[in-house]
Design a protein around this motif. Structure first.
Motif, mmCIF file in Angstrom:
data_model
loop_
_atom_site.group_PDB
_atom_site.id
_atom_site.type_symbol
_atom_site.label_atom_id
_atom_site.label_comp_id
_atom_site.label_asym_id
_atom_site.label_seq_id
_atom_site.Cartn_x
_atom_site.Cartn_y
_atom_site.Cartn_z
ATOM 1 N N UNK A 33 0.805 -1.221 0.000
ATOM 2 C CA UNK A 33 0.000 0.000 0.000
ATOM 3 C C UNK A 33 0.841 1.275 0.000
ATOM 4 N N UNK A 34 1.954 1.250 -0.724
ATOM 5 C CA UNK A 34 2.768 2.449 -0.878
ATOM 6 C C UNK A 34 3.732 2.724 0.251
ATOM 7 N N UNK A 35 3.764 1.858 1.237
ATOM 8 C CA UNK A 35 4.674 2.071 2.376
ATOM 9 C C UNK A 35 6.050 1.516 2.036
ATOM 10 N N UNK A 36 7.039 2.368 2.104
ATOM 11 C CA UNK A 36 8.405 2.023 1.727
ATOM 12 C C UNK A 36 8.928 0.832 2.527
ATOM 13 N N UNK A 37 8.704 0.855 3.835
ATOM 14 C CA UNK A 37 9.219 -0.220 4.693
ATOM 15 C C UNK A 37 8.583 -1.563 4.339
ATOM 16 N N UNK A 38 7.318 -1.557 3.999
ATOM 17 C CA UNK A 38 6.645 -2.787 3.578
ATOM 18 C C UNK A 38 7.237 -3.293 2.265
ATOM 19 N N UNK A 39 7.500 -2.386 1.345
ATOM 20 C CA UNK A 39 8.090 -2.758 0.065
ATOM 21 C C UNK A 39 9.468 -3.366 0.270
ATOM 22 N N UNK A 40 10.279 -2.731 1.096
ATOM 23 C CA UNK A 40 11.616 -3.248 1.382
ATOM 24 C C UNK A 40 11.517 -4.652 1.978
ATOM 25 N N UNK A 41 10.619 -4.836 2.927
ATOM 26 C CA UNK A 41 10.445 -6.140 3.557
ATOM 27 C C UNK A 41 10.001 -7.208 2.583
ATOM 28 N N UNK A 42 9.091 -6.866 1.693
ATOM 29 C CA UNK A 42 8.615 -7.836 0.698
ATOM 30 C C UNK A 42 9.718 -8.203 -0.287
ATOM 31 N N UNK A 43 10.552 -7.239 -0.655
ATOM 32 C CA UNK A 43 11.677 -7.534 -1.548
ATOM 33 C C UNK A 43 12.645 -8.485 -0.848
ATOM 34 N N UNK A 44 12.930 -8.225 0.419
ATOM 35 C CA UNK A 44 13.803 -9.117 1.185
ATOM 36 C C UNK A 44 13.240 -10.531 1.188
ATOM 37 N N UNK A 45 11.974 -10.640 1.474
ATOM 38 C CA UNK A 45 11.316 -11.927 1.601
ATOM 39 C C UNK A 45 11.255 -12.669 0.262
ATOM 40 N N UNK A 46 10.840 -11.990 -0.783
ATOM 41 C CA UNK A 46 10.630 -12.635 -2.077
ATOM 42 C C UNK A 46 11.922 -12.940 -2.818
ATOM 43 N N UNK A 47 12.932 -12.091 -2.638
ATOM 44 C CA UNK A 47 14.150 -12.218 -3.434
ATOM 45 C C UNK A 47 15.383 -12.601 -2.617
ATOM 46 N N UNK A 48 15.217 -12.801 -1.312
ATOM 47 C CA UNK A 48 16.323 -13.224 -0.470
ATOM 48 C C UNK A 48 17.453 -12.210 -0.378
ATOM 49 N N UNK A 49 17.114 -10.943 -0.394
ATOM 50 C CA UNK A 49 18.119 -9.882 -0.319
ATOM 51 C C UNK A 49 18.263 -9.400 1.119
ATOM 52 N N UNK A 51 18.556 -6.433 3.974
ATOM 53 C CA UNK A 51 17.785 -5.191 4.132
ATOM 54 C C UNK A 51 18.467 -4.040 3.400
ATOM 55 N N UNK A 52 19.793 -3.971 3.539
ATOM 56 C CA UNK A 52 20.557 -2.907 2.892
ATOM 57 C C UNK A 52 20.417 -2.975 1.372
ATOM 58 N N UNK A 53 20.519 -4.175 0.800
ATOM 59 C CA UNK A 53 20.371 -4.341 -0.652
ATOM 60 C C UNK A 53 18.977 -3.916 -1.108
ATOM 61 N N UNK A 54 17.963 -4.353 -0.363
ATOM 62 C CA UNK A 54 16.579 -4.033 -0.727
ATOM 63 C C UNK A 54 16.329 -2.528 -0.641
ATOM 64 N N UNK A 55 16.851 -1.882 0.402
ATOM 65 C CA UNK A 55 16.671 -0.440 0.537
ATOM 66 C C UNK A 55 17.347 0.307 -0.603
ATOM 67 N N UNK A 56 18.547 -0.101 -0.962
ATOM 68 C CA UNK A 56 19.254 0.547 -2.069
ATOM 69 C C UNK A 56 18.492 0.364 -3.380
ATOM 70 N N UNK A 57 17.941 -0.831 -3.583
ATOM 71 C CA UNK A 57 17.174 -1.105 -4.804
ATOM 72 C C UNK A 57 15.935 -0.217 -4.885
ATOM 73 N N UNK A 58 15.222 -0.082 -3.774
ATOM 74 C CA UNK A 58 14.020 0.759 -3.734
ATOM 75 C C UNK A 58 14.403 2.222 -3.971
#
Length: 63
Positions: A33-49, A51-58
């Motif tokens: 729902x547009x929340x950055x932290x949720x997006x970062x968490x989902x990227x971590x979960x789905x792609x095995x990244x 937190x730092x990698x996911x945040x940089x990607x976002x």
């Protein structure tokens, strides 16, 4: 792009986010729902990244 802008434009951006991170379902996008932290968490979960990698990607994607 800051978190407020992501949330404010989320409906317009959902399709583009789903193209970028294709493992996300419509339900995932509804939870994020547009929340950055949720997006970062989902990227971590789905792609095995880390937190730092996911945040940089976002940050890279939205800037």
């Amino acid at each position: 792009m800051n978190s407020d802008r992501i949330e404010g434009n989320w409906k317009e951006m959902k399709g583009k986010v789903q193209q970028k991170w294709g493992k996300f379902t419509d339900d995932d996008l509804d939870v994020i729902d547009g929340r950055r932290e949720e997006l970062v968490g989902k990227i971590q979960q789905a792609y095995g990244k880390s937190r730092d990698e996911a945040e940089k990607e976002v940050d890279k994607y939205f800037n």
